[in-house]
Design a protein around this motif. Structure first.
Motif, PDB file in Angstrom:
ATOM      1  N   LEU A  17      48.254 -12.029 -10.474  1.00 39.00           N
ATOM      2  CA  LEU A  17      47.240 -13.023 -10.826  1.00 39.00           C
ATOM      3  C   LEU A  17      47.852 -14.372 -10.480  1.00 39.00           C
ATOM      4  O   LEU A  17      48.899 -14.732 -11.046  1.00 39.00           O
ATOM      5  CB  LEU A  17      46.905 -12.985 -12.322  1.00 39.00           C
ATOM      6  N   ASP A  18      47.262 -15.089  -9.544  1.00 44.70           N
ATOM      7  CA  ASP A  18      47.764 -16.401  -9.155  1.00 44.70           C
ATOM      8  C   ASP A  18      49.266 -16.363  -8.835  1.00 44.70           C
ATOM      9  O   ASP A  18      50.044 -17.158  -9.335  1.00 44.70           O
ATOM     10  CB  ASP A  18      47.477 -17.443 -10.249  1.00 44.70           C
ATOM     11  N   LYS A  19      49.659 -15.409  -8.040  1.00 42.30           N
ATOM     12  CA  LYS A  19      51.029 -15.225  -7.530  1.00 42.30           C
ATOM     13  C   LYS A  19      52.056 -14.826  -8.591  1.00 42.30           C
ATOM     14  O   LYS A  19      53.247 -14.763  -8.315  1.00 42.30           O
ATOM     15  CB  LYS A  19      51.504 -16.475  -6.789  1.00 42.30           C
ATOM     16  N   GLU A  20      51.644 -14.596  -9.838  1.00 39.51           N
ATOM     17  CA  GLU A  20      52.563 -14.112 -10.861  1.00 39.51           C
ATOM     18  C   GLU A  20      52.353 -12.612 -11.021  1.00 39.51           C
ATOM     19  O   GLU A  20      51.241 -12.103 -10.884  1.00 39.51           O
ATOM     20  CB  GLU A  20      52.323 -14.822 -12.190  1.00 39.51           C
ATOM     21  N   LEU A  21      53.449 -11.912 -11.348  1.00 41.40           N
ATOM     22  CA  LEU A  21      53.412 -10.458 -11.455  1.00 41.40           C
ATOM     23  C   LEU A  21      53.199 -10.034 -12.910  1.00 41.40           C
ATOM     24  O   LEU A  21      53.938 -10.447 -13.797  1.00 41.40           O
ATOM     25  CB  LEU A  21      54.723  -9.876 -10.915  1.00 41.40           C
ATOM     26  N   TYR A  22      52.177  -9.224 -13.115  1.00 39.58           N
ATOM     27  CA  TYR A  22      51.840  -8.700 -14.439  1.00 39.58           C
ATOM     28  C   TYR A  22      51.886  -7.174 -14.390  1.00 39.58           C
ATOM     29  O   TYR A  22      51.845  -6.579 -13.315  1.00 39.58           O
ATOM     30  CB  TYR A  22      50.433  -9.140 -14.857  1.00 39.58           C
ATOM     31  N   ALA A  23      51.939  -6.559 -15.565  1.00 39.65           N
ATOM     32  CA  ALA A  23      51.934  -5.109 -15.637  1.00 39.65           C
ATOM     33  C   ALA A  23      51.168  -4.666 -16.870  1.00 39.65           C
ATOM     34  O   ALA A  23      51.044  -5.408 -17.844  1.00 39.65           O
ATOM     35  CB  ALA A  23      53.367  -4.579 -15.697  1.00 39.65           C
ATOM     36  N   MET A  24      50.639  -3.464 -16.798  1.00 42.84           N
ATOM     37  CA  MET A  24      50.025  -2.853 -17.976  1.00 42.84           C
ATOM     38  C   MET A  24      50.392  -1.374 -18.001  1.00 42.84           C
ATOM     39  O   MET A  24      50.707  -0.791 -16.954  1.00 42.84           O
ATOM     40  CB  MET A  24      48.509  -3.051 -18.005  1.00 42.84           C
ATOM     41  N   ASP A  25      50.405  -0.818 -19.199  1.00 45.97           N
ATOM     42  CA  ASP A  25      50.759   0.596 -19.389  1.00 45.97           C
ATOM     43  C   ASP A  25      49.828   1.469 -18.556  1.00 45.97           C
ATOM     44  O   ASP A  25      48.609   1.359 -18.657  1.00 45.97           O
ATOM     45  CB  ASP A  25      50.634   0.918 -20.880  1.00 45.97           C
ATOM     46  N   ILE A  26      50.417   2.343 -17.751  1.00 46.28           N
ATOM     47  CA  ILE A  26      49.619   3.195 -16.860  1.00 46.28           C
ATOM     48  C   ILE A  26      48.702   4.125 -17.663  1.00 46.28           C
ATOM     49  O   ILE A  26      47.648   4.541 -17.168  1.00 46.28           O
ATOM     50  CB  ILE A  26      50.524   3.993 -15.898  1.00 46.28           C
ATOM     51  N   ALA A  27      49.055   4.418 -18.908  1.00 45.41           N
ATOM     52  CA  ALA A  27      48.223   5.285 -19.747  1.00 45.41           C
ATOM     53  C   ALA A  27      46.856   4.662 -20.021  1.00 45.41           C
ATOM     54  O   ALA A  27      45.893   5.360 -20.339  1.00 45.41           O
ATOM     55  CB  ALA A  27      48.934   5.587 -21.059  1.00 45.41           C
ATOM     56  N   LYS A  28      46.756   3.344 -19.890  1.00 49.16           N
ATOM     57  CA  LYS A  28      45.484   2.649 -20.117  1.00 49.16           C
ATOM     58  C   LYS A  28      44.624   2.577 -18.859  1.00 49.16           C
ATOM     59  O   LYS A  28      43.465   2.199 -18.925  1.00 49.16           O
ATOM     60  CB  LYS A  28      45.754   1.225 -20.623  1.00 49.16           C
ATOM     61  N   VAL A  29      45.227   2.889 -17.711  1.00 54.88           N
ATOM     62  CA  VAL A  29      44.531   2.748 -16.431  1.00 54.88           C
ATOM     63  C   VAL A  29      43.855   4.058 -16.057  1.00 54.88           C
ATOM     64  O   VAL A  29      44.493   5.112 -16.030  1.00 54.88           O
ATOM     65  CB  VAL A  29      45.515   2.330 -15.324  1.00 54.88           C
ATOM     66  N   ARG A  30      42.564   3.972 -15.773  1.00 56.39           N
ATOM     67  CA  ARG A  30      41.834   5.174 -15.328  1.00 56.39           C
ATOM     68  C   ARG A  30      41.836   5.300 -13.820  1.00 56.39           C
ATOM     69  O   ARG A  30      41.975   6.370 -13.277  1.00 56.39           O
ATOM     70  CB  ARG A  30      40.403   5.131 -15.844  1.00 56.39           C
ATOM     71  N   GLU A  31      41.626   4.178 -13.137  1.00 52.43           N
ATOM     72  CA  GLU A  31      41.633   4.180 -11.681  1.00 52.43           C
ATOM     73  C   GLU A  31      41.663   2.744 -11.182  1.00 52.43           C
ATOM     74  O   GLU A  31      41.428   1.805 -11.931  1.00 52.43           O
ATOM     75  CB  GLU A  31      40.419   4.915 -11.119  1.00 52.43           C
ATOM     76  N   VAL A  32      41.950   2.595  -9.902  1.00 58.23           N
ATOM     77  CA  VAL A  32      41.941   1.287  -9.252  1.00 58.23           C
ATOM     78  C   VAL A  32      40.926   1.358  -8.115  1.00 58.23           C
ATOM     79  O   VAL A  32      40.982   2.274  -7.289  1.00 58.23           O
ATOM     80  CB  VAL A  32      43.334   0.910  -8.711  1.00 58.23           C
ATOM     81  N   LEU A  33      39.999   0.398  -8.105  1.00 63.21           N
ATOM     82  CA  LEU A  33      38.945   0.373  -7.091  1.00 63.21           C
ATOM     83  C   LEU A  33      39.102  -0.842  -6.198  1.00 63.21           C
ATOM     84  O   LEU A  33      39.585  -1.888  -6.638  1.00 63.21           O
ATOM     85  CB  LEU A  33      37.570   0.317  -7.765  1.00 63.21           C
ATOM     86  N   GLU A  34      38.678  -0.715  -4.948  1.00 59.54           N
ATOM     87  CA  GLU A  34      38.586  -1.879  -4.087  1.00 59.54           C
ATOM     88  C   GLU A  34      37.493  -2.785  -4.642  1.00 59.54           C
ATOM     89  O   GLU A  34      36.589  -2.335  -5.341  1.00 59.54           O
ATOM     90  CB  GLU A  34      38.218  -1.464  -2.667  1.00 59.54           C
ATOM     91  N   TYR A  35      37.584  -4.070  -4.282  1.00 62.29           N
ATOM     92  CA  TYR A  35      36.562  -5.011  -4.733  1.00 62.29           C
ATOM     93  C   TYR A  35      35.195  -4.563  -4.230  1.00 62.29           C
ATOM     94  O   TYR A  35      35.049  -4.121  -3.097  1.00 62.29           O
ATOM     95  CB  TYR A  35      36.873  -6.423  -4.223  1.00 62.29           C
ATOM     96  N   THR A  36      34.222  -4.668  -5.076  1.00 52.21           N
ATOM     97  CA  THR A  36      32.845  -4.349  -4.719  1.00 52.21           C
ATOM     98  C   THR A  36      31.945  -5.438  -5.295  1.00 52.21           C
ATOM     99  O   THR A  36      32.382  -6.228  -6.141  1.00 52.21           O
ATOM    100  CB  THR A  36      32.456  -2.951  -5.251  1.00 52.21           C
ATOM    101  N   ASP A  37      30.721  -5.503  -4.835  1.00 54.64           N
ATOM    102  CA  ASP A  37      29.806  -6.520  -5.359  1.00 54.64           C
ATOM    103  C   ASP A  37      29.621  -6.338  -6.857  1.00 54.64           C
ATOM    104  O   ASP A  37      29.421  -5.223  -7.343  1.00 54.64           O
ATOM    105  CB  ASP A  37      28.456  -6.432  -4.650  1.00 54.64           C
ATOM    106  N   ILE A  38      29.659  -7.463  -7.552  1.00 53.02           N
ATOM    107  CA  ILE A  38      29.512  -7.461  -9.008  1.00 53.02           C
ATOM    108  C   ILE A  38      28.164  -8.086  -9.347  1.00 53.02           C
ATOM    109  O   ILE A  38      27.847  -9.174  -8.872  1.00 53.02           O
ATOM    110  CB  ILE A  38      30.656  -8.260  -9.671  1.00 53.02           C
ATOM    111  N   THR A  39      27.374  -7.395 -10.136  1.00 53.40           N
ATOM    112  CA  THR A  39      26.063  -7.900 -10.547  1.00 53.40           C
ATOM    113  C   THR A  39      26.243  -8.782 -11.777  1.00 53.40           C
ATOM    114  O   THR A  39      26.687  -8.319 -12.829  1.00 53.40           O
ATOM    115  CB  THR A  39      25.114  -6.731 -10.872  1.00 53.40           C
ATOM    116  N   ARG A  40      25.930 -10.059 -11.623  1.00 50.69           N
ATOM    117  CA  ARG A  40      26.071 -11.029 -12.709  1.00 50.69           C
ATOM    118  C   ARG A  40      25.074 -10.711 -13.809  1.00 50.69           C
ATOM    119  O   ARG A  40      23.921 -10.336 -13.531  1.00 50.69           O
ATOM    120  CB  ARG A  40      25.848 -12.442 -12.159  1.00 50.69           C
ATOM    121  N   VAL A  41      25.504 -10.837 -15.051  1.00 51.75           N
ATOM    122  CA  VAL A  41      24.634 -10.635 -16.198  1.00 51.75           C
ATOM    123  C   VAL A  41      24.449 -11.996 -16.873  1.00 51.75           C
ATOM    124  O   VAL A  41      25.441 -12.641 -17.233  1.00 51.75           O
ATOM    125  CB  VAL A  41      25.248  -9.623 -17.191  1.00 51.75           C
ATOM    126  N   PRO A  42      23.190 -12.468 -16.998  1.00 49.62           N
ATOM    127  CA  PRO A  42      22.959 -13.792 -17.589  1.00 49.62           C
ATOM    128  C   PRO A  42      23.432 -13.879 -19.039  1.00 49.62           C
ATOM    129  O   PRO A  42      23.484 -12.878 -19.753  1.00 49.62           O
ATOM    130  CB  PRO A  42      21.434 -13.961 -17.517  1.00 49.62           C
TER     131      PRO A  42
END
Length: 163
Positions: A17-42
């Motif tokens: 994120l902004d050139k800094e390296l972050y990590a999260m527990d892999i047990a919390k991750v279900r999958e990683v997706l490529e960027y796709t169009d995001i539908t804005r919710v008002p």
């Protein structure tokens, strides 16, 4: 015969994120997706970018940079959406975390993780589980369950149900 204690080894998914390296527990991750169009919710907070369709299910997407007070994530070829499971107050929900890029999965033993610093980070220290090191680079290990308040998670769930 003496039994050797089993070392606890934790695996973490690293991302930037902004050139800094972050990590999260892999047990919390279900999958990683490529960027796709995001539908804005008002009428949702700025950090909640909208929803995406994941196998027929509406999954809310959070811009982690906005959540941490940085500038909005700009789409690039490396932009990813990390699908994570978040628990707040005993309730679990699935959401997408927008990241500049996903790096790798690596192992850290508990004694390789130092406590969160009290100063010098751009994000609230209660979000940080600890600091790891990969070579000469520090990694900010996030506690994904502490990043969102119960109220924010309720908004996310409302968006998920309305979509």
């Amino acid at each position: 015969m003496t039994e050797k204690p089993i070392a606890t080894l934790n695996q973490y998914l690293t991302f930037t994120l902004d050139k800094e390296l972050y990590a999260m527990d892999i047990a919390k991750v279900r999958e990683v997706l490529e960027y796709t169009d995001i539908t804005r919710v008002p009428r949702t907070p700025d950090f909640l970018r909208g929803v995406i369709n994941v196998r027929g299910r509406a999954v809310p997407v959070v811009d982690m940079r906005l959540k941490f007070g940085m500038t909005k994530t700009e789409q690039s070829v490396n932009t990813c959406i990390i699908i994570v499971e978040v628990d707040v107050d005993g309730e679990s929900t699935i959401l997408g975390a927008l990241a500049d890029s996903v790096q790798e999965v690596f192992n850290l033993e508990p004694d390789q993780i130092e406590p969160a610093p009290r100063l010098g980070t751009r994000i609230k220290t209660e979000f940080i589980e600890g600091m790891g090191k990969n070579g000469e680079q520090f990694i900010i290990i996030l506690n994904i369950d502490k990043i969102f308040s119960a109220e924010e998670l309720a908004i996310v769930k409302d968006v998920e149900e309305a979509a």
